[in-house]
Design an enzyme around this catalytic site. Structure first.
Site, PDB file in Angstrom:
ATOM      1  N   TYR A   1      41.076  29.480  13.492  1.00 31.59           N
ATOM      2  CA  TYR A   1      40.502  29.187  12.175  1.00 31.59           C
ATOM      3  C   TYR A   1      40.575  27.693  11.868  1.00 31.59           C
ATOM      4  O   TYR A   1      39.539  27.078  11.539  1.00 31.59           O
ATOM      5  CB  TYR A   1      41.188  30.010  11.086  1.00 31.59           C
TER       6      TYR A   1
ATOM      7  N   LYS B   1      37.344  25.079  11.431  1.00 34.00           N
ATOM      8  CA  LYS B   1      37.104  24.289  10.223  1.00 34.00           C
ATOM      9  C   LYS B   1      37.088  22.790  10.538  1.00 34.00           C
ATOM     10  O   LYS B   1      36.291  22.037   9.966  1.00 34.00           O
ATOM     11  CB  LYS B   1      38.174  24.593   9.174  1.00 34.00           C
TER      12      LYS B   1
ATOM     13  N   PRO C   1      40.188  22.915   0.170  1.00 36.09           N
ATOM     14  CA  PRO C   1      41.138  23.704  -0.608  1.00 36.09           C
ATOM     15  C   PRO C   1      42.265  24.257   0.262  1.00 36.09           C
ATOM     16  O   PRO C   1      42.120  24.405   1.475  1.00 36.09           O
ATOM     17  CB  PRO C   1      40.272  24.846  -1.151  1.00 36.09           C
TER      18      PRO C   1
ATOM     19  N   VAL D   1      45.423  27.470  -0.039  1.00 41.58           N
ATOM     20  CA  VAL D   1      45.349  28.924  -0.232  1.00 41.58           C
ATOM     21  C   VAL D   1      44.720  29.218  -1.594  1.00 41.58           C
ATOM     22  O   VAL D   1      45.234  28.789  -2.633  1.00 41.58           O
ATOM     23  CB  VAL D   1      46.748  29.560  -0.152  1.00 41.58           C
ATOM     24  N   VAL D   2      43.616  29.944  -1.588  1.00 39.82           N
ATOM     25  CA  VAL D   2      42.867  30.201  -2.824  1.00 39.82           C
ATOM     26  C   VAL D   2      43.233  31.579  -3.373  1.00 39.82           C
ATOM     27  O   VAL D   2      43.016  32.600  -2.724  1.00 39.82           O
ATOM     28  CB  VAL D   2      41.347  30.122  -2.570  1.00 39.82           C
TER      29      VAL D   2
END
Length: 223
Positions: free
Chosen positions: A63, A67, A90, A92-93
């Site tokens: 991941y 990104k 961002p 952790v959303v």
């Protein structure tokens, strides 16, 4: 995971170029910043850091690799074609969910703490509210002076601390009790984003609105 991230980014930027879009606000991730071997914990990590793709590859961190690769290619494309690319990274959303039929990874993380499903590493997570992230995207689009890259985060918390906070608000859930202690800490800052006028909600507000949205979606019993 890598191909959809890179190809999807390329498709959007090519469409933007064709449509003569002047500014693109791109959502990357803090994972494109912090995945570095021996990342220093005695200094604030800012937007100048980039994850080490070779380190990600060797450790099968696909991941963050995807990104990082996608953001690098987006930046290269924008520079070659004169697109004003503003990137938001961002952490952790969390926050209220929109969907009810599926749950994303960060919502599953919080649900796991509430339901006591699987042990987790008790390491610091930097958290940002989804609504504050949306505000950051609007600022990056509307503010003429916005440029480059912005870390979007509000506060750090370990899972055990989140459980303690949630218990004070919702005492009757079957909370996670098993944690794997990990010696890991990083310092992040959204100072650059704050200079655009960005402000964020409290962690308590984010947790309450997350839990209430879980209950409304039928993912938690009402307690």
């Amino acid at each position: 995971m890598v191909e959809p991230a890179v190809k999807g980014t390329s498709n959007v930027l090519e469409a933007s170029l064709e449509a003569k879009v002047e500014r693109v606000v791109y959502v990357s991730s803090s994972t494109a910043i912090i995945n570095i071997q021996n990342l220093p914990n005695d200094k604030v990590i800012d937007e100048s850091y980039w994850s080490d793709k070779e380190y990600c590859r060797e450790n099968k961190k696909w991941y963050p690799f995807s990104k990082t690769e996608a953001e690098e290619q987006a930046l290269d494309f924008a520079e070659r074609n004169g697109i004003d690319l503003v990137r938001i990274c961002p952490t952790v959303v969390l926050g209220p969910i929109l969907q009810s039929t599926s749950v994303n990874a960060t919502s599953l993380f919080l649900l796991n703490l509430l339901k006591g499903c699987e042990p987790v590493e008790n390491k610091v997570r930097w958290i940002v509210d989804v609504r504050d992230l949306a505000d950051a995207l609007l600022l990056a689009y509307e503010k003429i002076e916005a440029q480059g890259r912005y870390i979007c985060t509000s506060c750090p918390a370990k899972p055990k601390d989140l459980v303690h906070k949630l218990k004070s608000l919702y005492p009757n859930y079957n909370y996670l009790t098993e944690f794997i202690e990990v010696d890991y800490y990083i310092r992040l800052s959204s100072e650059k984003l704050e200079r655009l006028g960005w402000r964020c909600r409290s962690l308590e507000k984010t947790l309450i609105d997350s839990v209430e949205s879980f209950k409304e979606a039928g993912l938690l019993e009402s307690k």
